[in-house]
Design a protein around this motif. Structure first.
Motif, PDB file in Angstrom:
ATOM      1  N   LEU A 106      -5.857 -34.980  -3.047  1.00  8.23           N
ATOM      2  CA  LEU A 106      -7.322 -34.898  -2.975  1.00  8.23           C
ATOM      3  C   LEU A 106      -7.944 -36.292  -3.062  1.00  8.23           C
ATOM      4  O   LEU A 106      -8.895 -36.619  -2.354  1.00  8.23           O
ATOM      5  N   ARG A 107      -7.390 -37.130  -3.914  1.00  5.21           N
ATOM      6  CA  ARG A 107      -7.867 -38.524  -4.054  1.00  5.21           C
ATOM      7  C   ARG A 107      -7.642 -39.277  -2.739  1.00  5.21           C
ATOM      8  O   ARG A 107      -8.518 -39.987  -2.259  1.00  5.21           O
ATOM      9  N   GLU A 108      -6.451 -39.085  -2.159  1.00  2.09           N
ATOM     10  CA  GLU A 108      -6.130 -39.768  -0.902  1.00  2.09           C
ATOM     11  C   GLU A 108      -7.099 -39.344   0.199  1.00  2.09           C
ATOM     12  O   GLU A 108      -7.649 -40.177   0.908  1.00  2.09           O
ATOM     13  N   PHE A 109      -7.283 -38.029   0.363  1.00  2.00           N
ATOM     14  CA  PHE A 109      -8.106 -37.521   1.462  1.00  2.00           C
ATOM     15  C   PHE A 109      -9.595 -37.806   1.247  1.00  2.00           C
ATOM     16  O   PHE A 109     -10.338 -37.977   2.206  1.00  2.00           O
ATOM     17  N   SER A 110     -10.034 -37.852  -0.010  1.00  2.00           N
ATOM     18  CA  SER A 110     -11.468 -38.087  -0.262  1.00  2.00           C
ATOM     19  C   SER A 110     -11.795 -39.571  -0.241  1.00  2.00           C
ATOM     20  O   SER A 110     -12.935 -39.947   0.028  1.00  2.00           O
ATOM     21  N   GLY A 111     -10.810 -40.404  -0.572  1.00  2.00           N
ATOM     22  CA  GLY A 111     -11.044 -41.850  -0.614  1.00  2.00           C
ATOM     23  C   GLY A 111     -11.892 -42.286  -1.799  1.00  2.00           C
ATOM     24  O   GLY A 111     -12.309 -43.444  -1.886  1.00  2.00           O
ATOM     25  N   LEU A 112     -12.160 -41.391  -2.761  1.00  2.03           N
ATOM     26  CA  LEU A 112     -12.944 -41.755  -3.943  1.00  2.03           C
ATOM     27  C   LEU A 112     -12.102 -42.663  -4.856  1.00  2.03           C
ATOM     28  O   LEU A 112     -10.870 -42.642  -4.782  1.00  2.03           O
ATOM     29  N   PRO A 113     -12.767 -43.429  -5.752  1.00  4.02           N
ATOM     30  CA  PRO A 113     -11.973 -44.244  -6.680  1.00  4.02           C
ATOM     31  C   PRO A 113     -11.144 -43.365  -7.618  1.00  4.02           C
ATOM     32  O   PRO A 113     -11.534 -42.228  -7.913  1.00  4.02           O
ATOM     33  N   HIS A 114     -10.024 -43.893  -8.097  1.00  2.00           N
ATOM     34  CA  HIS A 114      -9.121 -43.085  -8.933  1.00  2.00           C
ATOM     35  C   HIS A 114      -9.798 -42.568 -10.209  1.00  2.00           C
ATOM     36  O   HIS A 114      -9.459 -41.496 -10.698  1.00  2.00           O
ATOM     37  N   ASN A 115     -10.762 -43.338 -10.741  1.00  2.00           N
ATOM     38  CA  ASN A 115     -11.402 -42.908 -11.993  1.00  2.00           C
ATOM     39  C   ASN A 115     -12.392 -41.766 -11.782  1.00  2.00           C
ATOM     40  O   ASN A 115     -12.895 -41.195 -12.739  1.00  2.00           O
ATOM     41  N   LYS A 116     -12.646 -41.394 -10.510  1.00  2.00           N
ATOM     42  CA  LYS A 116     -13.584 -40.294 -10.247  1.00  2.00           C
ATOM     43  C   LYS A 116     -12.866 -39.019  -9.786  1.00  2.00           C
ATOM     44  O   LYS A 116     -13.509 -38.036  -9.442  1.00  2.00           O
ATOM     45  N   VAL A 117     -11.551 -39.055  -9.750  1.00  2.00           N
ATOM     46  CA  VAL A 117     -10.784 -37.855  -9.362  1.00  2.00           C
ATOM     47  C   VAL A 117      -9.720 -37.600 -10.431  1.00  2.00           C
ATOM     48  O   VAL A 117      -8.908 -38.479 -10.735  1.00  2.00           O
ATOM     49  N   VAL A 118      -9.747 -36.402 -11.001  1.00  5.49           N
ATOM     50  CA  VAL A 118      -8.861 -36.097 -12.122  1.00  5.49           C
ATOM     51  C   VAL A 118      -8.355 -34.661 -11.990  1.00  5.49           C
ATOM     52  O   VAL A 118      -8.994 -33.841 -11.323  1.00  5.49           O
ATOM     53  N   GLY A 119      -7.243 -34.363 -12.606  1.00 10.82           N
ATOM     54  CA  GLY A 119      -6.708 -33.006 -12.560  1.00 10.82           C
ATOM     55  C   GLY A 119      -6.835 -32.305 -13.911  1.00 10.82           C
ATOM     56  O   GLY A 119      -6.666 -32.931 -14.965  1.00 10.82           O
ATOM     57  N   MET A 120      -7.154 -31.022 -13.869  1.00 16.05           N
ATOM     58  CA  MET A 120      -7.208 -30.216 -15.088  1.00 16.05           C
ATOM     59  C   MET A 120      -5.859 -29.531 -15.295  1.00 16.05           C
ATOM     60  O   MET A 120      -5.413 -28.817 -14.412  1.00 16.05           O
ATOM     61  N   ALA A 121      -5.234 -29.778 -16.419  1.00 16.22           N
ATOM     62  CA  ALA A 121      -4.018 -29.052 -16.788  1.00 16.22           C
ATOM     63  C   ALA A 121      -3.781 -29.177 -18.284  1.00 16.22           C
ATOM     64  O   ALA A 121      -3.590 -28.192 -18.979  1.00 16.22           O
ATOM     65  N   GLY A 122      -3.849 -30.413 -18.796  1.00 17.89           N
ATOM     66  CA  GLY A 122      -3.514 -30.663 -20.203  1.00 17.89           C
ATOM     67  C   GLY A 122      -4.427 -29.944 -21.183  1.00 17.89           C
ATOM     68  O   GLY A 122      -3.970 -29.490 -22.242  1.00 17.89           O
ATOM     69  N   VAL A 123      -5.714 -29.821 -20.833  1.00 17.96           N
ATOM     70  CA  VAL A 123      -6.630 -29.126 -21.755  1.00 17.96           C
ATOM     71  C   VAL A 123      -6.171 -27.672 -21.882  1.00 17.96           C
ATOM     72  O   VAL A 123      -6.110 -27.110 -22.980  1.00 17.96           O
ATOM     73  N   LEU A 124      -5.804 -27.085 -20.736  1.00 19.03           N
ATOM     74  CA  LEU A 124      -5.336 -25.692 -20.730  1.00 19.03           C
ATOM     75  C   LEU A 124      -3.982 -25.557 -21.446  1.00 19.03           C
ATOM     76  O   LEU A 124      -3.812 -24.677 -22.299  1.00 19.03           O
ATOM     77  N   ASP A 125      -3.036 -26.423 -21.111  1.00 18.44           N
ATOM     78  CA  ASP A 125      -1.714 -26.322 -21.725  1.00 18.44           C
ATOM     79  C   ASP A 125      -1.808 -26.526 -23.240  1.00 18.44           C
ATOM     80  O   ASP A 125      -1.138 -25.840 -24.016  1.00 18.44           O
ATOM     81  N   SER A 126      -2.682 -27.462 -23.669  1.00 13.24           N
ATOM     82  CA  SER A 126      -2.858 -27.700 -25.108  1.00 13.24           C
ATOM     83  C   SER A 126      -3.522 -26.493 -25.766  1.00 13.24           C
ATOM     84  O   SER A 126      -3.202 -26.144 -26.911  1.00 13.24           O
ATOM     85  N   ALA A 127      -4.448 -25.853 -25.044  1.00 10.32           N
ATOM     86  CA  ALA A 127      -5.113 -24.660 -25.597  1.00 10.32           C
ATOM     87  C   ALA A 127      -4.107 -23.519 -25.757  1.00 10.32           C
ATOM     88  O   ALA A 127      -4.170 -22.755 -26.728  1.00 10.32           O
ATOM     89  N   ARG A 128      -3.184 -23.412 -24.803  1.00 12.43           N
ATOM     90  CA  ARG A 128      -2.148 -22.367 -24.930  1.00 12.43           C
ATOM     91  C   ARG A 128      -1.280 -22.649 -26.154  1.00 12.43           C
ATOM     92  O   ARG A 128      -1.001 -21.744 -26.948  1.00 12.43           O
ATOM     93  N   PHE A 129      -0.861 -23.904 -26.304  1.00 11.90           N
ATOM     94  CA  PHE A 129      -0.038 -24.303 -27.446  1.00 11.90           C
ATOM     95  C   PHE A 129      -0.798 -24.004 -28.749  1.00 11.90           C
ATOM     96  O   PHE A 129      -0.254 -23.411 -29.687  1.00 11.90           O
ATOM     97  N   ALA A 130      -2.089 -24.387 -28.785  1.00 12.76           N
ATOM     98  CA  ALA A 130      -2.903 -24.181 -29.995  1.00 12.76           C
ATOM     99  C   ALA A 130      -3.051 -22.695 -30.321  1.00 12.76           C
ATOM    100  O   ALA A 130      -2.991 -22.293 -31.489  1.00 12.76           O
ATOM    101  N   THR A 131      -3.214 -21.881 -29.291  1.00  9.30           N
ATOM    102  CA  THR A 131      -3.375 -20.434 -29.511  1.00  9.30           C
ATOM    103  C   THR A 131      -2.120 -19.866 -30.166  1.00  9.30           C
ATOM    104  O   THR A 131      -2.195 -19.140 -31.174  1.00  9.30           O
TER     105      THR A 131
END
Ligand code: A3D
Length: 320
Positions: free
Chosen positions: A130-155
């Motif tokens: 998505l970053r490659e195709f959009s050409g946006l700077p790296h600091n403006k494109v991020v993936g969601m996973a760790g918040v969810l995985d950490s929430a599963r661990f916490a649960t």
């Protein structure tokens, strides 16, 4: 001050849940985009009619035209296909890569200043694409996973210790796959390291290992139970927390698939690491000390992401 604009690319299970949460929190006006005709418009109408009951004024519209996401402040991408029972996240690579091409171009042409959160799987490769195709700077494109995985661990930890989830601070690093690394040395129950708390409560090390394993397979467990599609409530909630951190310049430290260059011995890879999110997007990757075992687990995980990325780059050539 004008209201913020949130564009949701993909209006399926996660997209619809995102729209509901963002409207309830009055984060801004919302555009639900999808290639399926009528569906985003129908969901937008349905969700708008929650407004008088829930008391929100957010304007929610549905669209099949990228022009309608023009000027969006935040874009959350769920477009693509989810897993079916028996499928790994990596099985989705070829199909979802093509989707990322059209989505990336839609963002580039209509809202190049947005903060973009990718949820589409296989996550670490799709956020790179998505970053490659959009050409946006790296600091403006991020993936969601760790918040969810950490929430599963916490649960799972809160259930085991019979304590409040509010007191569990769980920590998961690495790629969003079965090699992810729940880091027990940074996981605490209100400041008490989880392994110390386990001793206090008479919970064995092997039981903690089982919880770590269940966390790694947490997404697959839900896919198996649903029988059709994958998790959507907690994934949407996680992405909303990231969007709020950006819009509110909160400087939260959240585990996200961020672009890592130089830290953790990595050279230009999107992978799950603790990241400061504020008005600058992903403002800083925090490099933490890890034990030798954690380091080698992280290496297994980042190697898996690198392998997937190589496959992705091969397919990407075919899309040019
Ligand atoms: P689903 O309900 O199928 O919604 C996906 C939507 O994308 C559908 O409405 C499609 O019509 C739409 N779509 C397909 N192609 C395009 C396109 N080219 N442009 C715009 N829209 C398109 O899936 P979902 O909402 O349950 O899941 C969405 C994605 O999130 C999948 O790839 C899942 O694997 C992924 N997911 C990731 C996590 C993470 O933690 C990273 C968790 C759960 C699901």
């Amino acid at each position: 001050m004008a209201r913020k604009k949130i564009a949701l690319i993909g209006s399926g299970m996660i997209g619809g849940t995102l729209a509901h949460l963002a409207a309830k929190k009055e984060m801004g006006d919302i555009v639900l985009f999808d290639i399926a005709e009528g569906m985003p418009q129908g969901k937008a109408l349905d969700l708008s009619q929650c407004g008088p009951i829930e008391g929100f004024d957010a304007k929610i519209t549905g669209s099949n035209d990228y022009a309608d996401i023009a000027g969006a402040d935040v874009v959350i991408v769920t477009a693509g296909v989810p897993r079916k029972p028996g499928m790994s996240r990596d099985d989705l690579l070829g199909i979802n890569l093509k989707v990322m091409k059209s989505v990336g171009e839609g963002i580039k042409n209509n809202c190049p200043d947005a903060f973009v959160i990718c949820i589409t799987n296989p996550l670490d490769a799709m956020v790179w694409a998505l970053r490659e195709f959009s050409g946006l700077p790296h600091n403006k494109v991020v993936g969601m996973a760790g918040v969810l995985d950490s929430a599963r661990f916490a649960t799972f930890l809160a259930w085991e210790f019979d304590c409040s989830v509010k007191d569990v601070n769980a920590f998961v690093l690495g790629g969003h796959g079965d090699t992810m690394v729940p880091v027990t040395s940074y996981t605490t129950i209100n400041g008490i390291p989880v392994n110390d708390y386990a001793k206090i409560k008479g919970v064995s090390e092997s039981r903690i290992d089982e919880i770590v394993d269940r966390t790694r397979k947490g997404g697959g467990e839900i896919v198996g139970l649903l029988g059709n599609g994958s998790a959507y409530y907690a994934p949407a909630t996680s992405a909303i927390a990231m969007a709020e951190a950006y819009l509110g310049d909160q400087k939260r430290i959240l585990p996200c698939a961020s672009y890592v260059e130089g830290k953790y011995g990595l050279d230009g890879l999107y992978v799950g690491v603790p990241t400061v999110i504020g008005a600058g997007g992903t403002e800083e990757v925090i490099e933490i000390e890890l034990s030798d075992e954690e380091k080698s687990n992280l290496k297994v995980s980042t190697d898996a992401v690198e392998e997937l990325l190589e496959a992705c780059k091969g397919l990407d050539e075919g899309l040019k």
